[in-house]
Design a protein around this motif. Sequence first.
Motif, PDB file in Angstrom:
ATOM      1  N   GLU A  41      -6.387 -10.074   5.075  1.00 36.07           N
ATOM      2  CA  GLU A  41      -5.353  -9.436   4.231  1.00 36.07           C
ATOM      3  C   GLU A  41      -6.013  -8.194   3.474  1.00 36.07           C
ATOM      4  O   GLU A  41      -5.202  -7.305   3.322  1.00 36.07           O
ATOM      5  CB  GLU A  41      -5.111 -10.435   2.959  1.00 36.07           C
ATOM      6  CG  GLU A  41      -6.155 -10.870   2.044  1.00 36.07           C
ATOM      7  CD  GLU A  41      -6.567 -12.309   2.481  1.00 36.07           C
ATOM      8  OE1 GLU A  41      -7.428 -12.768   1.810  1.00 36.07           O
ATOM      9  OE2 GLU A  41      -6.381 -12.606   3.711  1.00 36.07           O
ATOM     10  N   ILE A  42      -7.224  -8.045   2.995  1.00 35.85           N
ATOM     11  CA  ILE A  42      -7.662  -6.890   2.374  1.00 35.85           C
ATOM     12  C   ILE A  42      -7.790  -5.671   3.366  1.00 35.85           C
ATOM     13  O   ILE A  42      -7.392  -4.549   3.226  1.00 35.85           O
ATOM     14  CB  ILE A  42      -9.182  -7.015   1.607  1.00 35.85           C
ATOM     15  CG1 ILE A  42      -9.004  -8.229   0.468  1.00 35.85           C
ATOM     16  CG2 ILE A  42      -9.753  -5.770   0.930  1.00 35.85           C
ATOM     17  CD1 ILE A  42      -8.014  -7.920  -0.374  1.00 35.85           C
ATOM     18  N   LEU A  43      -8.439  -6.021   4.443  1.00 38.92           N
ATOM     19  CA  LEU A  43      -8.521  -4.814   5.489  1.00 38.92           C
ATOM     20  C   LEU A  43      -7.175  -4.544   6.169  1.00 38.92           C
ATOM     21  O   LEU A  43      -6.967  -3.140   6.145  1.00 38.92           O
ATOM     22  CB  LEU A  43      -9.257  -5.519   6.708  1.00 38.92           C
ATOM     23  CG  LEU A  43      -9.462  -4.598   7.946  1.00 38.92           C
ATOM     24  CD1 LEU A  43     -10.237  -3.508   7.807  1.00 38.92           C
ATOM     25  CD2 LEU A  43      -9.639  -5.466   9.385  1.00 38.92           C
ATOM     26  N   ALA A  44      -6.161  -5.362   6.105  1.00 36.94           N
ATOM     27  CA  ALA A  44      -4.802  -5.012   6.554  1.00 36.94           C
ATOM     28  C   ALA A  44      -4.219  -4.081   5.474  1.00 36.94           C
ATOM     29  O   ALA A  44      -3.488  -3.256   5.856  1.00 36.94           O
ATOM     30  CB  ALA A  44      -3.887  -6.068   6.749  1.00 36.94           C
ATOM     31  N   THR A  45      -4.633  -4.637   4.123  1.00 43.04           N
ATOM     32  CA  THR A  45      -3.767  -3.611   3.082  1.00 43.04           C
ATOM     33  C   THR A  45      -4.510  -2.313   2.932  1.00 43.04           C
ATOM     34  O   THR A  45      -3.723  -1.263   2.982  1.00 43.04           O
ATOM     35  CB  THR A  45      -4.176  -4.525   1.730  1.00 43.04           C
ATOM     36  OG1 THR A  45      -3.607  -5.824   1.595  1.00 43.04           O
ATOM     37  CG2 THR A  45      -3.651  -3.702   0.643  1.00 43.04           C
ATOM     38  N   VAL A  46      -5.708  -1.954   3.198  1.00 43.70           N
ATOM     39  CA  VAL A  46      -6.430  -0.848   3.102  1.00 43.70           C
ATOM     40  C   VAL A  46      -6.144  -0.027   4.378  1.00 43.70           C
ATOM     41  O   VAL A  46      -5.431   1.117   4.154  1.00 43.70           O
ATOM     42  CB  VAL A  46      -7.901  -0.979   3.125  1.00 43.70           C
ATOM     43  CG1 VAL A  46      -8.650   0.370   3.330  1.00 43.70           C
ATOM     44  CG2 VAL A  46      -8.334  -1.486   1.702  1.00 43.70           C
ATOM     45  N   LEU A  47      -6.180  -0.621   5.538  1.00 45.90           N
ATOM     46  CA  LEU A  47      -5.875   0.456   6.806  1.00 45.90           C
ATOM     47  C   LEU A  47      -4.077   0.638   6.635  1.00 45.90           C
ATOM     48  O   LEU A  47      -3.943   1.801   7.007  1.00 45.90           O
ATOM     49  CB  LEU A  47      -6.212  -0.514   7.831  1.00 45.90           C
ATOM     50  CG  LEU A  47      -7.507  -0.552   8.373  1.00 45.90           C
ATOM     51  CD1 LEU A  47      -7.666  -1.304   9.626  1.00 45.90           C
ATOM     52  CD2 LEU A  47      -8.183   0.685   8.432  1.00 45.90           C
ATOM     53  N   ALA A  48      -3.274  -0.257   6.379  1.00 35.26           N
ATOM     54  CA  ALA A  48      -1.946   0.307   6.264  1.00 35.26           C
ATOM     55  C   ALA A  48      -1.670   1.244   5.260  1.00 35.26           C
ATOM     56  O   ALA A  48      -0.631   2.132   5.600  1.00 35.26           O
ATOM     57  CB  ALA A  48      -1.081  -1.058   6.000  1.00 35.26           C
ATOM     58  N   ASN A  49      -2.492   1.099   3.933  1.00 36.60           N
ATOM     59  CA  ASN A  49      -2.128   2.065   3.077  1.00 36.60           C
ATOM     60  C   ASN A  49      -2.646   3.388   3.550  1.00 36.60           C
ATOM     61  O   ASN A  49      -2.038   4.419   3.398  1.00 36.60           O
ATOM     62  CB  ASN A  49      -2.994   1.712   1.631  1.00 36.60           C
ATOM     63  CG  ASN A  49      -1.818   0.957   0.583  1.00 36.60           C
ATOM     64  OD1 ASN A  49      -1.165   1.684  -0.018  1.00 36.60           O
ATOM     65  ND2 ASN A  49      -2.011  -0.423   0.816  1.00 36.60           N
ATOM     66  N   LEU A  50      -3.710   3.415   4.397  1.00 37.43           N
ATOM     67  CA  LEU A  50      -4.077   4.815   4.628  1.00 37.43           C
ATOM     68  C   LEU A  50      -3.367   5.461   5.821  1.00 37.43           C
ATOM     69  O   LEU A  50      -2.976   6.740   5.910  1.00 37.43           O
ATOM     70  CB  LEU A  50      -5.725   4.708   5.452  1.00 37.43           C
ATOM     71  CG  LEU A  50      -6.901   4.372   4.304  1.00 37.43           C
ATOM     72  CD1 LEU A  50      -8.092   3.990   5.122  1.00 37.43           C
ATOM     73  CD2 LEU A  50      -6.637   5.480   3.460  1.00 37.43           C
ATOM     74  N   GLY A  88      -5.350   0.932  -4.851  1.00 32.39           N
ATOM     75  CA  GLY A  88      -5.993   0.120  -5.730  1.00 32.39           C
ATOM     76  C   GLY A  88      -5.270  -1.055  -6.193  1.00 32.39           C
ATOM     77  O   GLY A  88      -5.708  -2.134  -6.276  1.00 32.39           O
ATOM     78  N   LEU A  89      -3.974  -0.566  -6.756  1.00 30.03           N
ATOM     79  CA  LEU A  89      -3.120  -1.528  -7.271  1.00 30.03           C
ATOM     80  C   LEU A  89      -2.803  -2.489  -6.197  1.00 30.03           C
ATOM     81  O   LEU A  89      -2.595  -3.772  -6.571  1.00 30.03           O
ATOM     82  CB  LEU A  89      -1.986  -0.789  -7.908  1.00 30.03           C
ATOM     83  CG  LEU A  89      -0.762  -1.694  -8.352  1.00 30.03           C
ATOM     84  CD1 LEU A  89      -1.034  -2.725  -9.454  1.00 30.03           C
ATOM     85  CD2 LEU A  89       0.277  -0.950  -8.727  1.00 30.03           C
ATOM     86  N   ASP A  90      -2.421  -2.094  -4.822  1.00 29.55           N
ATOM     87  CA  ASP A  90      -2.072  -2.809  -3.765  1.00 29.55           C
ATOM     88  C   ASP A  90      -3.136  -3.977  -3.514  1.00 29.55           C
ATOM     89  O   ASP A  90      -2.878  -5.086  -3.367  1.00 29.55           O
ATOM     90  CB  ASP A  90      -1.697  -1.876  -2.608  1.00 29.55           C
ATOM     91  CG  ASP A  90      -0.931  -2.754  -1.583  1.00 29.55           C
ATOM     92  OD1 ASP A  90      -0.545  -3.808  -1.780  1.00 29.55           O
ATOM     93  OD2 ASP A  90      -0.529  -2.127  -0.653  1.00 29.55           O
ATOM     94  N   VAL A  91      -4.340  -3.406  -3.383  1.00 30.57           N
ATOM     95  CA  VAL A  91      -5.472  -4.284  -3.177  1.00 30.57           C
ATOM     96  C   VAL A  91      -5.535  -5.140  -4.186  1.00 30.57           C
ATOM     97  O   VAL A  91      -6.090  -6.521  -3.867  1.00 30.57           O
ATOM     98  CB  VAL A  91      -6.871  -3.429  -2.857  1.00 30.57           C
ATOM     99  CG1 VAL A  91      -8.008  -4.481  -2.824  1.00 30.57           C
ATOM    100  CG2 VAL A  91      -6.720  -2.685  -1.664  1.00 30.57           C
ATOM    101  N   LEU A  92      -5.621  -4.891  -5.405  1.00 22.77           N
ATOM    102  CA  LEU A  92      -5.764  -5.762  -6.560  1.00 22.77           C
ATOM    103  C   LEU A  92      -4.632  -6.790  -6.530  1.00 22.77           C
ATOM    104  O   LEU A  92      -4.728  -8.074  -6.728  1.00 22.77           O
ATOM    105  CB  LEU A  92      -5.454  -5.013  -7.875  1.00 22.77           C
ATOM    106  CG  LEU A  92      -5.632  -6.109  -9.251  1.00 22.77           C
ATOM    107  CD1 LEU A  92      -7.114  -6.528  -9.226  1.00 22.77           C
ATOM    108  CD2 LEU A  92      -5.547  -5.282 -10.323  1.00 22.77           C
TER     109      LEU A  92
END
Length: 145
Positions: A41-50, A88-92
């Motif tokens: 979930e964290i990897l998916a969140t970061v890559l999708a945000n980029l 950062g908010l999304d990952v948190l």
Amino acid sequence: MKRIIKAFFDNEILSYLFFGAATTLVSILSRLVIYHISHQEILATVLANLIGILFAFLTNDTIVFKQERRNWPTRLAKFFLARLSTLGLDVLLTYIIVTTFPDLIGQFVEYNIDRVNVVETILAQILIIVLNYIFSKIYIFKRSN
């Protein structure tokens, strides 16, 4: 019909909402596909945000706020920093709601972690759209006087 479409995209707010929705769709679809493939979930969140950051900058800079070509690197840097704060908010939120306390949403979706991730993704994106508009309008895409 061309006149109506042109008038729509000449309206900054309507154009921002359209491309905000498009960016959200790009981010959500990217995140869900990456999560489906990786179950991280964290990897998916970061890559999708980029992916969403790059798509949003291109559309906001050229279509929504109709910026001149000059100074685009400065705008990109400011845009990237603003979007990193919402990342950062999304990952948190992902860490708190999906990883640490999945029962918060899980109780409403039969404790299915994939559904928890979908619900949290949608809720987080609504908050992020509002914050990103505020950052873009006030901090990044200023009109020259």
